[in-house]
Design an enzyme around this catalytic site. Structure first.
Site, mmCIF file in Angstrom:
data_model
loop_
_atom_site.group_PDB
_atom_site.id
_atom_site.type_symbol
_atom_site.label_atom_id
_atom_site.label_comp_id
_atom_site.label_asym_id
_atom_site.label_seq_id
_atom_site.Cartn_x
_atom_site.Cartn_y
_atom_site.Cartn_z
ATOM 1 N N CYS A 1 -18.883 -20.088 -25.294
ATOM 2 C CA CYS A 1 -19.425 -20.383 -23.963
ATOM 3 C C CYS A 1 -18.436 -20.020 -22.857
ATOM 4 C CB CYS A 1 -19.817 -21.857 -23.862
ATOM 5 S SG CYS A 1 -18.479 -22.993 -24.271
ATOM 6 N N HIS B 1 -17.628 -27.849 -22.584
ATOM 7 C CA HIS B 1 -18.612 -26.771 -22.477
ATOM 8 C C HIS B 1 -18.454 -26.106 -21.114
ATOM 9 C CE1 HIS B 1 -22.229 -24.452 -23.006
ATOM 10 N NE2 HIS B 1 -22.809 -25.010 -21.961
#
Length: 688
Positions: free
Chosen positions: A384, A606
């Site tokens: 990510c 994230h």
């Protein structure tokens, strides 16, 4: 250094593909089998290495010379194996129907097969003709121009090569002609001996009347007289014009082939005014028919040749791949095991480690949702940080740089496929160019074949072994290389890995280790997550371990200091971190206030993206400012656009306090940049 067999062979294939205009095939070949310093791009050098200069010169004097060196070599070897002549291109109808082939490169001359047979058979006659033609070196042109003596009843509806084959029904007439031809053979031999040395043989013509062939035309004939001409390679236009006056009357129409023997006829391409006049009057004339023989080797006077082919000294043309993006070629460097081992160590910690399936299956593929066409989709967790960093630079290009002023900024959020691809190329180029300190960059692509066989302390997964690297020293060339191979990044499954490799090699493995606080740190951490070092390498061009401004020295208390490396200059796109809210780290102004209102958001391990549409967000806010921010998370299977309205200033102080545990982490990240900001999710479900 003598080039290897593999390099000469590949260069020969590239010359063939280039001559045939197979541009995409060459581009694919360059990907799977990249050119090296030993590759041959000059036809003259290639001919010398293959020792085919003589074959090439002989080919060029043909009426329809072959275009490629590979075809010349193949034709030469086939002719050595077979006594029959080899067709090189255009086959005539007769050749297809009877199995005979032309002995002239263009497929135009007439051919008579040599067969053994009784003297009373048509095969014997054909054999004699071929033998006589080679021995006497007959003139290259025998023409037929007049069939006015053929009756209208017997004349075919249209004249074509298959109409000129003698039928079995006329076999007796043919045998009469054979006898006449046999009796005159001795006379023709005597005539040959009487010709002067150095002159070409006299042209002989005969008449065919309703299937009957007569002997040679007497020399006294003015209209069809014989000529003696000086030897030359090819007849001049004036001589061809004179030849067209000599002719033969054609046989009657035929319906079957003459045994296994036949003649090929090649018609001239245009009809003369006289022929048009005859046709208007109901009289049909045949177009000029030329039956040519191939000159023997000793007849070729090489010193008098005039060759008007292309310049052999020119380099082979380079071929663009997509939309003619470049006229240049970039030499690729195949990956070696030493570099592959270093890459695995700095990325994964050991040369025995392997990339996870999440990394192997992730490219920069865009969303098909209409309102989110700008978004890059993440399949599973792991890469990510790479995706969010490229997404940030992509939005910077799409919203603020790649525009001609015709679209509003809201319309730019609905880009076409072409605009998306172009902005992706520009984003990747900027990231790699900055990693190379704006001096050079490396682009890694998958060549599709292994360049080394792993041995020793290295685990093979058939990934880095197939990588080829292209090094460039200016950003324009960098964009060209990426444009040529963008499919591997956008629609391929290895896009994230290839970009990460490219960024590390652009920076160099040595400098990446020097950037880190601890040179044993890896760029891909536990569970396949991106570390801050990898994100900083993509955002700022340096794989530093911290997000504060500049370097910081810490006193260890025993007289030693520890140097913590941070961001040293303003960034184009920024970063907001939830860790700052919990006082775990401090994000400096270089990342908080970037040149463009685009931020990578680090929240709950994230990475996602937050961006605005107006650059005025970055200036000092006035009283009670209010603006919109857009949020995109490629992993959240987002189906609608998320627009947040942020209010900053005194108006937020009167808002009712909300339980801190219910505040979405994204709002906490926003407040690290705009203190006490109030966020309105505009009827969108808050992300907790």
């Amino acid at each position: 250094m003598v080039p290897s067999v593999e390099e000469v062979s590949s260069s020969l294939v590239r010359e063939y593909l280039s001559r045939k205009g197979l541009k995409r095939t060459i581009a694919c070949m360059d990907e799977e089998h990249p050119r090296t310093q030993a590759s041959i791009n000059n036809r003259s050098l290639l001919k010398q290495l293959l020792n085919i200069e003589d074959l090439y010169r002989k080919n060029k004097v043909q009426k329809s010379p072959l275009k490629t060196l590979l075809e010349i070599i193949v034709k030469h070897h086939i002719e050595r194996l077979r006594p029959e002549k080899i067709p090189t291109g255009e086959a005539t109808e007769i050749a297809e129907s009877t199995g005979t082939t032309s002995d002239y490169p263009g497929g135009t001359p007439s051919v008579i097969n040599e067969t053994k047979g009784d003297e009373n058979t048509p095969g014997f006659c054909a054999s004699k003709h071929t033998e006589r033609r080679s021995e006497l070196k007959e003139t290259r042109s025998v023409q037929v121009t007049d069939v006015s003596l053929i009756s209208r009843k017997d004349r075919p509806a249209s004249l074509n090569p298959t109409d000129f084959i003698i039928t079995d029904a006329d076999d007796q007439k043919v045998q009469s002609w054979i006898s006449s031809e046999h009796e005159n053979f001795a006379q023709r031999e005597a005539e040959r001996n009487s010709l002067t040395t150095g002159a070409t043989q006299r042209s002989k013509t005969s008449r065919i009347r309703r299937g009957m062939m007569a002997g040679p035309v007497p020399q006294e004939s003015n209209r069809k007289g014989q000529r003696v001409k000086a030897p030359q390679l090819m007849p001049s236009r004036e001589e061809e014009s004179r030849d067209s006056q000599d002719g033969l009357e054609l046989p009657v129409k035929s319906t079957s082939s003459w045994g296994e023997e036949n003649l090929e006829f090649v018609y001239s391409t245009e009809e003369t005014p006289e022929e048009k006049s005859f046709r208007r009057k109901g009289r049909r004339t045949a177009k000029t028919i030329k039956v040519k023989t191939r000159p023997s080797a000793h007849e070729l006077n090489m010193s008098t040749m005039v060759l008007d082919d292309i310049d052999d000294s020119e380099d082979l043309p380079e071929v663009p791949f997509q939309r003619a993006v470049s006229n240049f070629n970039f030499a690729g460097c195949p990956m070696d095991q030493h570099t592959a081992a270093e890459l695995k160590t700095v990325l994964l910690g050991s040369s025995l480690s392997s990339f996870s399936a999440e990394w192997k299956n992730q490219g920069f593929t865009f969303s098909d949702t209409h309102d989110l066409r700008y978004g890059i989709v993440q399949k599973k967790g792991g890469p990510c940080g790479v995706l969010a960093s490229i997404q940030a630079f992509f939005l910077k290009k799409l919203l603020f740089e790649y525009t001609d002023g015709s679209d509003s900024i809201l319309q730019r959020l609905r880009p076409s496929s072409g605009d998306r691809r172009r902005c992706l190329v520009l984003a990747l180029a900027e990231v790699l160019w900055r990693a190379g300190e704006e001096k050079q960059a490396v682009v890694a692509i998958n060549s599709g074949r292994s360049h080394f066989t792993p041995v020793g302390h290295y685990r093979s997964e058939r990934l880095l072994e197939m990588v080829t690297c292209f090094s460039v020293d200016n950003i324009k060339d960098l964009q060209v290389v990426l444009e040529q191979h963008i499919d591997q990044y956008e629609t391929g499954t290895l896009g994230c890995i290839l970009l990460t490799i490219s960024a590390v090699l652009s920076r160099s493995v040595k400098k990446v280790r020097e950037d880190m606080d601890l040179n044993t740190t890896t760029l891909i951490g536990a569970h396949g997550y991106c570390t801050q070092e990898l994100v900083n390498l993509l955002l700022c061009g340096r794989a530093v371990s911290n997000v504060f401004d500049n370097d910081v020295e810490l006193d260890s208390g025993n007289g030693n200091t520890t140097l913590l490396k941070g961001i040293k200059e303003p960034c184009q796109v920024g970063l907001l971190s939830l860790f700052e809210h919990y006082n775990i780290c401090q994000v400096g102004d270089y990342l908080k206030s970037p040149s463009y209102p685009v931020w990578v958001v680090c929240s709950e391990s994230h990475f996602s993206v937050l961006f605005g549409l107006e650059r005025e967000l970055l200036v000092s806010p006035d009283q009670d400012p209010q603006f919109d921010l857009y949020y995109y998370d490629g992993l959240a299977n987002q189906q609608e656009e998320i627009r947040l309205t942020v209010s900053v200033g005194k108006s937020t102080q009167t808002c009712e306090e909300v339980d801190a545990d219910l505040i979405p982490p994204l709002e906490l990240c926003i407040r690290t940049r705009w203190k006490d900001a109030l966020v309105d999710w505009n009827e969108t479900e808050p992300i907790l």
